[in-house]
Design an enzyme around this catalytic site. Structure first.
Site, mmCIF file in Angstrom:
data_model
loop_
_atom_site.group_PDB
_atom_site.id
_atom_site.type_symbol
_atom_site.label_atom_id
_atom_site.label_comp_id
_atom_site.label_asym_id
_atom_site.label_seq_id
_atom_site.Cartn_x
_atom_site.Cartn_y
_atom_site.Cartn_z
ATOM 1 N N GLU A 124 8.541 8.027 13.224
ATOM 2 C CA GLU A 124 7.192 7.443 13.263
ATOM 3 C C GLU A 124 6.576 7.313 11.867
ATOM 4 O O GLU A 124 5.908 6.322 11.561
ATOM 5 C CB GLU A 124 6.289 8.322 14.154
ATOM 6 C CG GLU A 124 4.876 7.818 14.294
ATOM 7 C CD GLU A 124 4.794 6.443 14.955
ATOM 8 O OE1 GLU A 124 5.122 6.341 16.127
ATOM 9 O OE2 GLU A 124 4.416 5.468 14.265
ATOM 10 N N VAL A 127 7.027 4.146 8.834
ATOM 11 C CA VAL A 127 6.262 2.895 8.693
ATOM 12 C C VAL A 127 4.790 3.197 8.933
ATOM 13 O O VAL A 127 4.428 3.817 9.939
ATOM 14 C CB VAL A 127 6.721 1.832 9.718
ATOM 15 C CG1 VAL A 127 5.889 0.547 9.573
ATOM 16 C CG2 VAL A 127 8.202 1.522 9.562
ATOM 17 N N GLY A 129 2.701 5.214 7.376
ATOM 18 C CA GLY A 129 2.201 6.574 7.131
ATOM 19 C C GLY A 129 1.740 7.245 8.418
ATOM 20 O O GLY A 129 2.538 7.500 9.325
ATOM 21 N N ILE A 131 -0.138 6.050 10.815
ATOM 22 C CA ILE A 131 -0.508 5.149 11.928
ATOM 23 C C ILE A 131 0.526 5.238 13.051
ATOM 24 O O ILE A 131 1.725 5.080 12.797
ATOM 25 C CB ILE A 131 -0.551 3.676 11.451
ATOM 26 C CG1 ILE A 131 -1.458 3.518 10.242
ATOM 27 C CG2 ILE A 131 -0.991 2.761 12.584
ATOM 28 C CD1 ILE A 131 -1.390 2.131 9.616
ATOM 29 N N GLU A 184 5.678 5.932 -4.532
ATOM 30 C CA GLU A 184 7.038 6.460 -4.485
ATOM 31 C C GLU A 184 7.357 7.162 -5.801
ATOM 32 O O GLU A 184 6.683 6.933 -6.817
ATOM 33 C CB GLU A 184 8.031 5.311 -4.300
ATOM 34 C CG GLU A 184 7.869 4.558 -3.002
ATOM 35 C CD GLU A 184 8.050 5.448 -1.792
ATOM 36 O OE1 GLU A 184 9.151 5.951 -1.572
ATOM 37 O OE2 GLU A 184 7.066 5.657 -1.058
ATOM 38 N N ASP A 195 9.609 -1.048 -0.953
ATOM 39 C CA ASP A 195 9.142 -0.118 0.081
ATOM 40 C C ASP A 195 8.688 -0.902 1.321
ATOM 41 O O ASP A 195 9.050 -0.553 2.456
ATOM 42 C CB ASP A 195 7.996 0.733 -0.487
ATOM 43 C CG ASP A 195 7.456 1.711 0.540
ATOM 44 O OD1 ASP A 195 8.134 2.703 0.832
ATOM 45 O OD2 ASP A 195 6.358 1.458 1.078
ATOM 46 N N LYS A 199 10.238 -1.180 5.292
ATOM 47 C CA LYS A 199 9.419 -1.014 6.500
ATOM 48 C C LYS A 199 9.489 -2.244 7.402
ATOM 49 O O LYS A 199 9.537 -2.116 8.623
ATOM 50 C CB LYS A 199 7.983 -0.701 6.093
ATOM 51 C CG LYS A 199 7.867 0.682 5.436
ATOM 52 C CD LYS A 199 6.548 0.860 4.719
ATOM 53 C CE LYS A 199 6.421 2.248 4.114
ATOM 54 N NZ LYS A 199 5.289 2.363 3.187
HETATM 55 N N1 HSE Z 1 4.673 4.664 -1.293
HETATM 56 C C1 HSE Z 1 4.401 4.431 0.077
HETATM 57 C C2 HSE Z 1 3.133 3.595 0.181
HETATM 58 C C3 HSE Z 1 4.244 5.743 0.797
HETATM 59 O O1 HSE Z 1 2.404 3.492 -0.808
HETATM 60 O O2 HSE Z 1 2.871 3.010 1.239
HETATM 61 C C4 HSE Z 1 4.159 5.613 2.298
HETATM 62 O O3 HSE Z 1 5.341 5.104 2.849
#
Ligand code: HSE
Length: 404
Positions: A124, A127, A129, A131, A184, A195, A199
């Site tokens: 979970e 993707v 964080g 949510i 990151e 990133d 996702k």
């Molecule tokens: N570096 C990622 C972001 C962290 O800023 O969304 C969360 O996946």
């Protein structure tokens, strides 16, 4: 008592330990069982942490501990996170993760391995964080065919864009995002779009069953955007966002990441700072949006712990729903050249520019911002967009796709 191990005691890993400790009472009330951290794997020592005494540097201390039934992997990076995950699933331990890199690259294999070993692999937090989006897509949208997904999927870039619109420089905004624990380890993965690419391939796999490689999809970050682009967007009644998009084109899966002008009528347009939003268009329910903190220690950790709770709540039950991904073959990728959308073209302003634009794009509205003249063209393919821009004979300063 359910004993959990944590792999990686960084921002999210230490957050998960904190959520389990600070919310121990509410978790026990909701679950009817206690959940506690038994061991933590990290290369470092944490003498000042209340969990410091649980740290081991030897993965086997966790793998061989029969009392540990759930492992939470929050190491980041592909290796050894992937290798440790495989070992845990093979040993009959459930695994939860926030590691989008591992899910995007190896999710098909790991879901399969989990199913073969009668355990679960949940992600979970990979993707959006904190949510809830993966579980609702797997369970609550199961009666729907997903048509497309558009999402602000990276908190760092959304934070940077929001700060830049308020007048900050790119460098200062990035430093703040790093200080807040959003970025990151290598922030290039954020600002260059990788990133978000990881996702969107996870969301594409949940939507269409096919796991594309994040390295093989179209991926543009925010590093080429300028304040002039922001001004042009404003002049057309839009905001500027980094958007992950997926849909099927001629039966094949398209996933992509790029900056987009988002009309202010679209709910994604108002999402600011570290917040993420995922807009899912499904054939029966229509549009649903998931919104919340897309990065950060406790929000992301709360999603990791939600997966642990889900696993504990369903322990020993057969037939628990799990996604199944197929690794994409070459022919499963949609032809990006055939992808169609509206675009905003910004050309260098020069004598006769408006006439040249009309000659190629027809009778379109243009706006002039500083040294540029811009227009929004009707939907066309990527190939047509490049051809039309060249045909004007004007200097193209930027082309930004428009959402919707
Ligand atoms: N570096 C990622 C972001 C962290 O800023 O969304 C969360 O996946």
């Amino acid at each position: 008592m359910i004993n959990v191990a944590i792999l990686g005691f960084g921002v999210v890993g230490s957050g998960a330990a904190q959520v389990l400790a600070d919310n121990a009472a509410v978790i026990e009330k909701n679950l009817g069982k206690k959940v506690a951290v038994k061991r933590i794997l990290d290369l470092r020592e944490f003498p000042d942490s209340p969990f410091g005494h649980l740290v081991t540097h030897d993965f086997n201390d966790i793998l061989n501990d029969k009392d540990i039934t759930v492992v939470a992997e929050m190491m980041g990076g592909s290796h050894p996170a992937y290798d440790f995950t495989k070992a845990c699933l093979t040993a009959g331990k459930h695994v939860v993760t926030s590691n989008k890199e591992v899910v995007a690259r190896f999710g098909a294999e790991l879901l399969d391995l989990a199913a073969k070993n009668g355990v679960r692999y949940l992600f979970e937090a990979s993707v959006g964080g904190g949510i809830p989006v993966i579980r609702p897509m797997v369970n609550d949208l199961a009666s729907n065919k997903i048509e497309k997904v558009d999402g602000i999927l990276n908190g760092t870039t959304n934070y940077i864009l929001t700060q830049m619109i308020a007048g900050a420089t790119f460098e200062d905004a990035l430093k703040e995002a790093q200080a807040k624990g959003y970025a990151e380890a290598n922030p290039a993965a954020d600002v260059e779009g990788l990133d978000a690419a990881r996702k969107i391939v996870i969301l594409a796999a949940l939507s269409f069953g096919t796991l594309l490689s994040p390295d093989q999809i179209h991926c543009e970050g925010i590093t080429k955007l300028t304040l002039a682009d922001v001004e042009v967007a404003k002049a057309f009644g839009c905001s500027l966002k980094l958007i992950g998009h997926t849909e099927q084109v001629a039966g094949r899966v398209l996933a992509m990441v790029s900056p987009r002008m988002v009309p202010l009528t679209n709910p994604l347009s108002g999402i600011a700072d570290v917040f993420n939003g995922i807009l899912v268009d499904a054939n029966m329910v229509g549009e649903v949006m998931f919104y919340g903190a897309g990065a950060g220690k406790l929000p992301t950790a709360s999603a990791v712990v939600a997966d642990i709770i889900d696993i504990v709540a369903h322990m020993g039950q057969d037939g628990v729903r799990a996604p199944k991904f197929t690794v994409a073959a070459e022919q499963d990728y949609a032809d990006f050249g055939a992808y169609t959308c509206r675009s905003c073209f910004s050309f260098w302003q020069e004598d006769g520019a408006a006439e040249k634009i009309t000659a190629v794009f027809g009778d379109v509205k243009t706006v002039t911002v500083g040294n540029r003249i811009a227009l929004i063209a009707d939907a066309m393919t990527e190939k047509e967009a490049a051809e039309k821009a060249a045909k004007t004979g004007l200097t193209l300063l930027s082309r930004i796709r428009v959402l919707g």
